[in-house]
Design an enzyme around this catalytic site. Structure first.
Site, PDB file in Angstrom:
ATOM      1  N   ASP A 110       6.986   1.672  -5.617  1.00  0.00           N
ATOM      2  CA  ASP A 110       6.023   0.605  -4.726  1.00  0.00           C
ATOM      3  C   ASP A 110       4.568   0.932  -5.191  1.00  0.00           C
ATOM      4  O   ASP A 110       4.228   1.783  -4.906  1.00  0.00           O
ATOM      5  CB  ASP A 110       6.232   0.868  -3.441  1.00  0.00           C
ATOM      6  CG  ASP A 110       5.415  -0.220  -2.657  1.00  0.00           C
ATOM      7  OD1 ASP A 110       4.770  -1.125  -3.085  1.00  0.00           O
ATOM      8  OD2 ASP A 110       5.429  -0.190  -1.224  1.00  0.00           O
ATOM      9  N   ASP A 122       5.947  -7.621  -1.159  1.00  0.00           N
ATOM     10  CA  ASP A 122       5.656  -7.203  -0.085  1.00  0.00           C
ATOM     11  C   ASP A 122       4.442  -7.759   0.533  1.00  0.00           C
ATOM     12  O   ASP A 122       4.225  -8.978   1.087  1.00  0.00           O
ATOM     13  CB  ASP A 122       5.511  -5.593  -0.142  1.00  0.00           C
ATOM     14  CG  ASP A 122       5.009  -4.728   1.284  1.00  0.00           C
ATOM     15  OD1 ASP A 122       4.483  -5.652   2.154  1.00  0.00           O
ATOM     16  OD2 ASP A 122       5.041  -3.704   1.270  1.00  0.00           O
ATOM     17  N   LYS A 170       5.976   5.824  -4.126  1.00  0.00           N
ATOM     18  CA  LYS A 170       4.889   5.184  -4.559  1.00  0.00           C
ATOM     19  C   LYS A 170       4.160   5.556  -5.773  1.00  0.00           C
ATOM     20  O   LYS A 170       4.180   6.827  -6.378  1.00  0.00           O
ATOM     21  CB  LYS A 170       3.653   5.653  -3.354  1.00  0.00           C
ATOM     22  CG  LYS A 170       4.016   5.186  -1.901  1.00  0.00           C
ATOM     23  CD  LYS A 170       3.958   3.888  -1.896  1.00  0.00           C
ATOM     24  CE  LYS A 170       3.969   3.332  -0.457  1.00  0.00           C
ATOM     25  NZ  LYS A 170       3.851   1.966  -0.241  1.00  0.00           N
ATOM     26  N   LYS A 224       8.193  -7.479   6.677  1.00  0.00           N
ATOM     27  CA  LYS A 224       7.496  -6.709   7.740  1.00  0.00           C
ATOM     28  C   LYS A 224       7.282  -7.582   8.747  1.00  0.00           C
ATOM     29  O   LYS A 224       6.592  -8.741   8.624  1.00  0.00           O
ATOM     30  CB  LYS A 224       6.453  -6.092   7.038  1.00  0.00           C
ATOM     31  CG  LYS A 224       6.628  -4.872   6.245  1.00  0.00           C
ATOM     32  CD  LYS A 224       5.288  -4.196   5.596  1.00  0.00           C
ATOM     33  CE  LYS A 224       5.632  -3.219   4.570  1.00  0.00           C
ATOM     34  NZ  LYS A 224       4.634  -2.570   3.794  1.00  0.00           N
ATOM     35  N   SER A 272      10.387   6.095   2.337  1.00  0.00           N
ATOM     36  CA  SER A 272       9.132   6.022   1.099  1.00  0.00           C
ATOM     37  C   SER A 272       8.428   6.992   1.031  1.00  0.00           C
ATOM     38  O   SER A 272       8.103   7.801   1.915  1.00  0.00           O
ATOM     39  CB  SER A 272       8.118   4.676   1.772  1.00  0.00           C
ATOM     40  OG  SER A 272       7.148   4.551   1.023  1.00  0.00           O
ATOM     41  N   GLU A 274       8.449  -2.661  -6.358  1.00  0.00           N
ATOM     42  CA  GLU A 274       7.718  -3.288  -5.473  1.00  0.00           C
ATOM     43  C   GLU A 274       6.198  -3.741  -5.705  1.00  0.00           C
ATOM     44  O   GLU A 274       5.632  -2.786  -5.921  1.00  0.00           O
ATOM     45  CB  GLU A 274       7.989  -2.565  -4.005  1.00  0.00           C
ATOM     46  CG  GLU A 274       7.319  -3.125  -2.907  1.00  0.00           C
ATOM     47  CD  GLU A 274       7.636  -2.486  -1.594  1.00  0.00           C
ATOM     48  OE1 GLU A 274       8.275  -1.494  -1.660  1.00  0.00           O
ATOM     49  OE2 GLU A 274       7.231  -2.964  -0.418  1.00  0.00           O
ATOM     50  N   GLY A 310       8.188  -0.567   6.401  1.00  0.00           N
ATOM     51  CA  GLY A 310       7.623   0.146   7.327  1.00  0.00           C
ATOM     52  C   GLY A 310       6.079   0.055   7.184  1.00  0.00           C
ATOM     53  O   GLY A 310       5.468  -0.013   6.135  1.00  0.00           O
ATOM     54  N   LYS A 358      12.169   5.530  -2.364  1.00  0.00           N
ATOM     55  CA  LYS A 358      11.340   4.627  -3.050  1.00  0.00           C
ATOM     56  C   LYS A 358       9.917   5.737  -3.175  1.00  0.00           C
ATOM     57  O   LYS A 358       9.803   6.546  -2.110  1.00  0.00           O
ATOM     58  CB  LYS A 358      10.904   3.661  -1.894  1.00  0.00           C
ATOM     59  CG  LYS A 358       9.589   2.907  -2.183  1.00  0.00           C
ATOM     60  CD  LYS A 358       9.291   2.045  -1.214  1.00  0.00           C
ATOM     61  CE  LYS A 358       7.865   1.734  -0.668  1.00  0.00           C
ATOM     62  NZ  LYS A 358       8.027   0.648   0.507  1.00  0.00           N
TER      63      LYS A 358
HETATM   64  O1  OSB Z   1       3.751  -0.963   1.012  1.00  0.00           O
HETATM   65  O2  OSB Z   1       5.481  -0.474   2.161  1.00  0.00           O
HETATM   66  C1  OSB Z   1       4.283  -0.244   2.011  1.00  0.00           C
HETATM   67  C2  OSB Z   1       2.927   2.251   4.471  1.00  0.00           C
HETATM   68  C3  OSB Z   1       1.643   1.588   4.612  1.00  0.00           C
HETATM   69  C4  OSB Z   1       1.166   0.515   4.262  1.00  0.00           C
HETATM   70  C5  OSB Z   1       2.192  -0.066   3.439  1.00  0.00           C
HETATM   71  C6  OSB Z   1       3.314   0.351   2.898  1.00  0.00           C
HETATM   72  C7  OSB Z   1       3.586   1.783   3.817  1.00  0.00           C
HETATM   73  C8  OSB Z   1       4.720   2.567   3.110  1.00  0.00           C
HETATM   74  C9  OSB Z   1       5.448   3.504   4.250  1.00  0.00           C
HETATM   75  O3  OSB Z   1       5.469   2.220   2.187  1.00  0.00           O
HETATM   76  C10 OSB Z   1       6.508   2.945   4.847  1.00  0.00           C
HETATM   77  C11 OSB Z   1       6.985   3.577   6.039  1.00  0.00           C
HETATM   78  O4  OSB Z   1       7.770   4.723   5.839  1.00  0.00           O
HETATM   79  O5  OSB Z   1       6.687   3.473   7.331  1.00  0.00           O
HETATM   80 MG    MG Z   2       5.026  -2.044  -0.010  1.00  0.00          MG
END
Ligand code: OSB
Ligand code: MG
Length: 356
Positions: free
Chosen positions: A176, A226, A151, A250, A123, A201, A278, A149
């Site tokens: 995402d 999510d 953001k 998660k 991510s 996402e 994550g 992925k």
């Molecule tokens: O939306 O998946 C998410 C991190 C913190 C809060 C929400 C998210 C995330 C990530 C990072 O996308 C995932 C990671 O690398 O641990």
């Molecule tokens: Mg997410």
């Protein structure tokens, strides 16, 4: 723990993580869990403080001295507590680790995992410039990661995606939004379809299944949820309504392995693929994510990646490493299969409470 580099999402920038670890003593064995609540209630309603409070004031009294046969019963013992999934999940995961250690078995096997190697994606946060995004993605691909992925948020969406696609026409790519868009923005999201994304996402409201169902009707690209999926019931509703075609599971968001496995099984029955998300976890939460990812329907690469992407030094040994093929091997040792390094954890500890 200070992150090796800041991580920006549509809801904020993280420079460090305050991490709540749970150590559970069960029949003389010690298990570890991680409560993934953040500093702010900007991703999900819980925070480190609410989780701490609920753990000491409600979860502990319900478990203290209780007899049960398996960690699988913990979720049921806590059923009077509504919500607070992250608090429940941290404790429940610690009990699972303890049970697996008592049985001298890897946790992933105890859970019914089947995958010896899990496929990994990354991510990638929002960057100040597209050039920086492209450099970062190049490094992740070089390291072997199987899926990228990024953001997104309004103003950082079509352009970075278009530029990435131009540079990397063949990679598995997804976005995402962490609930940064409204239904009125659907035309922007529609424009993303030109770049054949694996999925989009959580584009809309964190608890808004209805709007996601409306949006999915307008899009060919699968929506992955999510934030919206915090219970098995929400997962069922999301699938039945057509609010998504893929689910990110998660452990913390759903409250532990028992609900995570139920959502996994439900999705499997309905042919909805899942992957493991994550929360910028320390090695302890990361090790749990690896165990969860070995279940059969975790067929898509998730966000579980190497310790070194987050931390100068992780709190487990060995650290989580990713192969050149972008996979993590399920560990052979008992429990989570990675050893928490007590001295390192002590050094980082700013607050501790012993419940007995
Ligand atoms: O939306 O998946 C998410 C991190 C913190 C809060 C929400 C998210 C995330 C990530 C990072 O996308 C995932 C990671 O690398 O641990
Ligand atoms: Mg997410």
């Amino acid at each position: 723990m200070k992150l090796v580099k800041p991580f920006e999402t549509s809801f904020g920038v993280a420079h460090e993580r305050r991490i709540l670890l749970v150590e559970a003593e069960v029949d003389g064995a010690t298990g570890w869990g991680e409560t993934v609540a953040g500093d702010t209630p900007f991703y999900a309603p819980e925070t480190v403080e609410t989780a701490w409070h609920v753990t000491r004031a409600f979860i502990w009294p319900m478990l203290k001295g209780r007899e049960f046969q398996s960690a699988a019963e913990v979720w049921g013992l806590l059923r009077r507590i509504r919500g607070h999934n992250m608090a429940k999940g941290g404790v429940e995961a610690a009990v699972w680790d303890a049970e697996a250690r008592l049985k001298g078995q890897p946790l992933w096997k105890l859970l019914g995992g089947v995958r010896e190697e899990i496929p990994c994606g990354v991510s990638v946060g929002i960057k100040p410039f597209v050039e920086e995004l492209i450099t970062t993605v190049g490094q992740e691909l070089e390291a072997g990661y199987q899926r990228i992925k990024i953001k997104i948020k309004p103003g950082w969406d079509v352009q970075p995606v278009a530029r990435l696609r131009e540079k990397y026409p063949r990679i598995r790519l997804m976005v995402d939004a962490n609930s940064a868009y409204r239904m009125d923005d659907w035309e922007t999201l529609k424009r993303l379809e030109a770049y054949y994304l694996m999925m989009i996402e959580q584009p809309l409201g964190w608890d808004d299944l209805y709007s996601h169902a409306e949006l999915q009707k307008k899009l060919e690209t699968p929506i992955c949820l999510d934030e919206c999926i915090h219970t098995e019931e929400q997962a069922r509703a999301a699938i039945e309504l057509g609010a998504c075609r893929i689910i990110n599971i998660k452990l913390g968001r759903v409250g532990g392995y028992t609900p995570a496995r139920r959502i996994h099984d439900l999705c499997q029955e309905r042919s909805v693929p899942v992957w493991c998300g994550g929360m910028l976890e320390s090695g302890i939460g990361r090790a749990h994510n690896i165990a969860l990812s070995t279940l059969a329907n975790f067929s898509l690469p998730g966000d579980v990646s190497a310790s070194r992407r987050y931390w100068e030094q992780d709190v487990i040994e060995p650290e989580v490493e990713v192969s050149r093929q972008g996979t993590i091997r399920a560990p052979a040792g008992p429990g989570i299969g990675f050893e928490p390094v007590r001295e390192r954890i002590e050094k980082l500890t700013v607050n501790r409470e012993v419940l007995e």
